[in-house]
Design a protein around this motif. Structure first.
Motif, PDB file in Angstrom:
ATOM      1  N   VAL A 154       0.940  -1.006   0.026  1.00  0.00           N
ATOM      2  CA  VAL A 154      -0.080   0.047   0.132  1.00  0.00           C
ATOM      3  C   VAL A 154       0.827   1.345  -0.023  1.00  0.00           C
ATOM      4  CG1 VAL A 154      -1.729   1.369   1.266  1.00  0.00           C
ATOM      5  CG2 VAL A 154      -1.737  -1.129   1.220  1.00  0.00           C
ATOM      6  N   ARG A 155       0.778   2.161  -1.095  1.00  0.00           N
ATOM      7  CA  ARG A 155       1.540   3.162  -0.962  1.00  0.00           C
ATOM      8  C   ARG A 155       0.663   4.539  -0.697  1.00  0.00           C
ATOM      9  NH1 ARG A 155       6.171   1.742  -3.694  1.00  0.00           N
ATOM     10  NH2 ARG A 155       6.220  -0.205  -4.820  1.00  0.00           N
ATOM     11  N   LYS A 156       1.041   5.099   0.294  1.00  0.00           N
ATOM     12  CA  LYS A 156       0.337   6.180   0.758  1.00  0.00           C
ATOM     13  C   LYS A 156       0.369   7.558  -0.238  1.00  0.00           C
ATOM     14  CE  LYS A 156       0.355   9.544   4.571  1.00  0.00           C
ATOM     15  NZ  LYS A 156       1.189   9.843   6.098  1.00  0.00           N
ATOM     16  N   GLY A 200      -6.050   6.428   5.476  1.00  0.00           N
ATOM     17  CA  GLY A 200      -5.896   7.239   6.711  1.00  0.00           C
ATOM     18  C   GLY A 200      -6.283   8.842   6.433  1.00  0.00           C
ATOM     19  N   SER A 201      -5.703   9.505   7.320  1.00  0.00           N
ATOM     20  CA  SER A 201      -5.854  10.900   7.367  1.00  0.00           C
ATOM     21  C   SER A 201      -4.537  11.555   8.245  1.00  0.00           C
ATOM     22  CB  SER A 201      -7.385  11.267   7.964  1.00  0.00           C
ATOM     23  OG  SER A 201      -7.439  11.018   9.112  1.00  0.00           O
ATOM     24  N   SER A 202      -5.135  12.947   8.510  1.00  0.00           N
ATOM     25  CA  SER A 202      -4.017  13.639   9.261  1.00  0.00           C
ATOM     26  C   SER A 202      -4.177  13.156  10.877  1.00  0.00           C
ATOM     27  CB  SER A 202      -4.010  15.000   9.335  1.00  0.00           C
ATOM     28  OG  SER A 202      -5.448  15.482   9.289  1.00  0.00           O
ATOM     29  N   ARG A 203      -5.294  12.959  11.247  1.00  0.00           N
ATOM     30  CA  ARG A 203      -5.679  12.665  12.554  1.00  0.00           C
ATOM     31  C   ARG A 203      -5.530  10.906  12.751  1.00  0.00           C
ATOM     32  NH1 ARG A 203      -8.746  15.320  16.226  1.00  0.00           N
ATOM     33  NH2 ARG A 203      -9.493  17.573  15.492  1.00  0.00           N
ATOM     34  N   ASP A 204      -5.719  10.155  11.660  1.00  0.00           N
ATOM     35  CA  ASP A 204      -5.472   8.747  11.920  1.00  0.00           C
ATOM     36  C   ASP A 204      -4.638   8.172  10.689  1.00  0.00           C
ATOM     37  OD1 ASP A 204      -7.500   8.052  14.189  1.00  0.00           O
ATOM     38  OD2 ASP A 204      -8.737   9.101  12.453  1.00  0.00           O
ATOM     39  N   PRO A 205      -3.319   8.631  10.702  1.00  0.00           N
ATOM     40  CA  PRO A 205      -2.292   8.200   9.629  1.00  0.00           C
ATOM     41  C   PRO A 205      -2.315   6.798   9.258  1.00  0.00           C
ATOM     42  CG  PRO A 205      -1.116   8.971  11.312  1.00  0.00           C
ATOM     43  CD  PRO A 205      -2.432   9.285  11.872  1.00  0.00           C
ATOM     44  N   LEU A 206      -1.943   6.473   8.239  1.00  0.00           N
ATOM     45  CA  LEU A 206      -1.554   4.971   7.836  1.00  0.00           C
ATOM     46  C   LEU A 206      -0.345   4.534   8.606  1.00  0.00           C
ATOM     47  CD1 LEU A 206      -2.533   2.726   5.594  1.00  0.00           C
ATOM     48  CD2 LEU A 206      -0.316   3.618   4.335  1.00  0.00           C
ATOM     49  N   PRO A 207      -0.544   3.233   8.898  1.00  0.00           N
ATOM     50  CA  PRO A 207       0.575   2.961   9.996  1.00  0.00           C
ATOM     51  C   PRO A 207       1.615   2.546   9.418  1.00  0.00           C
ATOM     52  CG  PRO A 207      -1.126   1.479  10.175  1.00  0.00           C
ATOM     53  CD  PRO A 207      -1.670   2.397   9.368  1.00  0.00           C
ATOM     54  N   CYS A 244      -7.488   2.999   8.375  1.00  0.00           N
ATOM     55  CA  CYS A 244      -7.584   2.000   7.502  1.00  0.00           C
ATOM     56  C   CYS A 244      -7.281   1.934   5.996  1.00  0.00           C
ATOM     57  CB  CYS A 244      -9.028   1.173   8.012  1.00  0.00           C
ATOM     58  SG  CYS A 244      -8.602   0.553   9.830  1.00  0.00           S
ATOM     59  N   VAL A 245      -7.207   0.944   5.549  1.00  0.00           N
ATOM     60  CA  VAL A 245      -7.239   0.887   3.800  1.00  0.00           C
ATOM     61  C   VAL A 245      -8.828   0.391   3.325  1.00  0.00           C
ATOM     62  CG1 VAL A 245      -6.216   0.097   1.882  1.00  0.00           C
ATOM     63  CG2 VAL A 245      -4.879   0.471   3.936  1.00  0.00           C
ATOM     64  N   VAL A 277      -5.734 -12.882  -1.077  1.00  0.00           N
ATOM     65  CA  VAL A 277      -4.663 -12.761   0.066  1.00  0.00           C
ATOM     66  C   VAL A 277      -5.010 -14.140   0.879  1.00  0.00           C
ATOM     67  CG1 VAL A 277      -4.257 -10.533  -0.082  1.00  0.00           C
ATOM     68  CG2 VAL A 277      -6.094 -11.481   1.498  1.00  0.00           C
ATOM     69  N   THR A 278      -3.952 -14.504   1.566  1.00  0.00           N
ATOM     70  CA  THR A 278      -4.131 -15.605   2.495  1.00  0.00           C
ATOM     71  C   THR A 278      -3.222 -15.239   3.818  1.00  0.00           C
ATOM     72  OG1 THR A 278      -1.865 -16.915   1.660  1.00  0.00           O
ATOM     73  CG2 THR A 278      -4.071 -17.463   0.473  1.00  0.00           C
ATOM     74  N   GLY A 279      -3.087 -16.157   4.691  1.00  0.00           N
ATOM     75  CA  GLY A 279      -2.311 -15.780   5.815  1.00  0.00           C
ATOM     76  C   GLY A 279      -0.832 -15.765   5.771  1.00  0.00           C
ATOM     77  N   SER A 280      -0.238 -16.343   4.587  1.00  0.00           N
ATOM     78  CA  SER A 280       0.874 -16.052   4.194  1.00  0.00           C
ATOM     79  C   SER A 280       1.469 -14.811   3.524  1.00  0.00           C
ATOM     80  CB  SER A 280       1.681 -17.242   3.372  1.00  0.00           C
ATOM     81  OG  SER A 280       0.830 -17.391   2.312  1.00  0.00           O
ATOM     82  N   THR A 281       0.362 -14.292   2.938  1.00  0.00           N
ATOM     83  CA  THR A 281       0.684 -12.800   2.180  1.00  0.00           C
ATOM     84  C   THR A 281       1.321 -11.695   3.046  1.00  0.00           C
ATOM     85  OG1 THR A 281      -1.321 -13.357   0.876  1.00  0.00           O
ATOM     86  CG2 THR A 281      -0.285 -11.204   0.676  1.00  0.00           C
ATOM     87  N   LYS A 282       2.567 -11.182   2.453  1.00  0.00           N
ATOM     88  CA  LYS A 282       3.112 -10.199   3.364  1.00  0.00           C
ATOM     89  C   LYS A 282       2.355  -9.061   3.043  1.00  0.00           C
ATOM     90  CE  LYS A 282       7.499 -12.600   3.415  1.00  0.00           C
ATOM     91  NZ  LYS A 282       8.917 -12.569   2.521  1.00  0.00           N
ATOM     92  N   VAL A 283       2.497  -8.040   3.972  1.00  0.00           N
ATOM     93  CA  VAL A 283       1.533  -6.749   3.643  1.00  0.00           C
ATOM     94  C   VAL A 283       2.697  -5.634   4.202  1.00  0.00           C
ATOM     95  CG1 VAL A 283      -0.183  -5.347   4.630  1.00  0.00           C
ATOM     96  CG2 VAL A 283      -0.501  -7.664   4.231  1.00  0.00           C
ATOM     97  N   SER A 284       2.833  -4.744   3.456  1.00  0.00           N
ATOM     98  CA  SER A 284       4.022  -3.501   3.596  1.00  0.00           C
ATOM     99  C   SER A 284       2.998  -2.147   3.507  1.00  0.00           C
ATOM    100  CB  SER A 284       5.067  -3.607   2.515  1.00  0.00           C
ATOM    101  OG  SER A 284       5.634  -4.694   2.780  1.00  0.00           O
ATOM    102  N   PHE A 285       3.113  -1.294   4.385  1.00  0.00           N
ATOM    103  CA  PHE A 285       2.474   0.157   4.138  1.00  0.00           C
ATOM    104  C   PHE A 285       3.567   0.952   4.077  1.00  0.00           C
ATOM    105  CE2 PHE A 285      -1.784  -0.838   6.759  1.00  0.00           C
ATOM    106  CZ  PHE A 285      -2.129  -1.684   5.762  1.00  0.00           C
TER     107      PHE A 285
END
Length: 385
Positions: A255-257, A280-287, A360-361, A375-383
């Protein structure tokens, strides 16, 4: 594809972005399968055969339906070269070794010419089963929403728009004979829904009905093998959204912010899908960081807790909202190892990539459903930024 158990999903924590505990609904454990059919399924010409005749030239919409079939989602199919379409074009270009201009330039159009026999639109007949439903206004008050059996579609027009990955306005443009009547009903619905709770004043007649032939965006990739979908409630959702169970498996997603995109890569690290997202937003930014997928909840309920919303008075209390496509997280919740965060759908597809979220996304319901099949439990996730 591995399945996550109801027991595993039951321990999902409250979400800071929308305060939901995505608990599987009763439909997830249904034993008896409903009579199954993909409503208004696509039927493409074979390679080399001509495209079906159209009533007008719609080159951008034609490119959009091709891109979506290939995994590069333009969001709402509307015939416009907006943000989501630019992201889709860029994804297609990157996957095919073309300069990533985001434009329908000559090299891109030459590459897309392979699918020139896919028409931009097609004419379908609305089936009786699809036209049935409790189409009613939705109260704004969470306490009133909690009393509903489902947070469903408010009109057949809205349901049709989601089925064909578009908006009510685009459907009216494709069907000018219905436009005046549809607009009048929509305005009456808007006026009625401005009250809380909505009034029960009668509305103008629904312009869409069973047996009616209408022109719609020619989305494809909607064939489903019911034997491969264990969850019968989810099977019905996929059919209603026109999303196939057959999707490429994603080894990792990014996920590319800055771009507002979600990219999916297979085991060979080939880019296989791109979706426009709200992050996300300025109050709740993407982690930002690397995360894991803990589970998936199909047609989730929503644990509403007013104390977790900075823009909602605490007096609104806590309520368990029923599932449905117009629920706060749409049709699916993909839970992440980052506490309180997930990837999910939305009741407002036209806002994706534009409105802010609470960290959230968010994707359109149909894109979120498609991603859930990847996606599955083995899928890697990068923000990333």
């Amino acid at each position: 594809m591995p399945r996550f158990t109801a027991a595993a999903l039951a321990v999902l924590a409250l979400s800071a972005c929308n305060s939901e505990t995505p608990t599987p609904s009763a439909s997830e454990s249904a034993v008896t399968a409903p009579s199954f059919i993909v409503p208004m399924a696509s039927n493409d010409p074979a390679p080399g055969q001509p495209a079906s005749p159209e009533d007008a030239a719609r080159p951008v919409m034609q490119a959009q339906v091709v891109l979506e079939r290939l995994g590069f989602a333009p969001g709402v199919i509307d015939g416009k070269t907006g943000l989501s379409t630019t992201n889709a074009v860029t994804g297609f270009q990157k996957a095919n070794g073309l300069p990533p201009t985001g434009k329908f330039d000559d090299p891109t159009m030459k590459a897309l010419a392979r699918w020139s026999n896919i028409a931009a639109t097609r004419v379908v007949t609305i089936p009786e089963d699809f036209a049935q439903g409790r189409f009613e206004p939705l109260p704004k008050d969470p306490a009133q929403q909690a009393k509903l059996s489902e947070i469903g579609y408010t009109s057949l027009e809205e349901k049709l728009a989601e089925r064909f990955h578009t908006t009510a306005e685009v459907l009216r443009g494709l069907n000018p004979g219905l436009a005046q009547q549809a607009t009048a009903r929509a305005e009456a619905e808007k006026q009625r829904n401005s009250l809380n709770p909505p009034t029960s004043n009668p509305l103008p007649p629904e312009p869409y009905r069973a047996g009616l032939k209408i022109r719609v965006p020619n989305i494809g990739g909607d064939q489903i093998d019911p034997a491969k979908v264990d969850n019968k409630g989810w099977l019905a959702t996929l059919a209603t959204l026109g999303v196939s169970d057959a999707q490429p498996e994603a080894a990792r997603i990014v996920v590319r912010k800055s771009k507002g995109t979600l990219e999916a890569y297979d085991k060979a690290d080939k880019l296989v899908a791109v979706f426009t997202v709200t992050t996300g937003s300025s109050r709740d930014p993407l982690p930002l960081g690397n995360w894991k997928i803990k589970g998936k909840s199909y047609n989730p309920e929503f644990s509403y807790d007013a104390s977790l919303f900075w823009d909602v008075p605490d007096s609104k209390g806590e309520h368990l909202l029923p599932p449905g496509p117009n629920g706060p997280v749409g049709v699916v919740w993909i839970d992440l190892s980052k506490e309180h965060y997930g990837i999910h759908g939305t009741p407002e597809p036209h806002t994706i990539g534009r409105a802010e979220s609470r960290g959230c996304v968010r994707l359109t319901n149909w894109d979120a459903a498609r991603l859930a099949q990847m996606v599955t439990g083995s899928t890697k996730v990068s923000f990333v930024s």
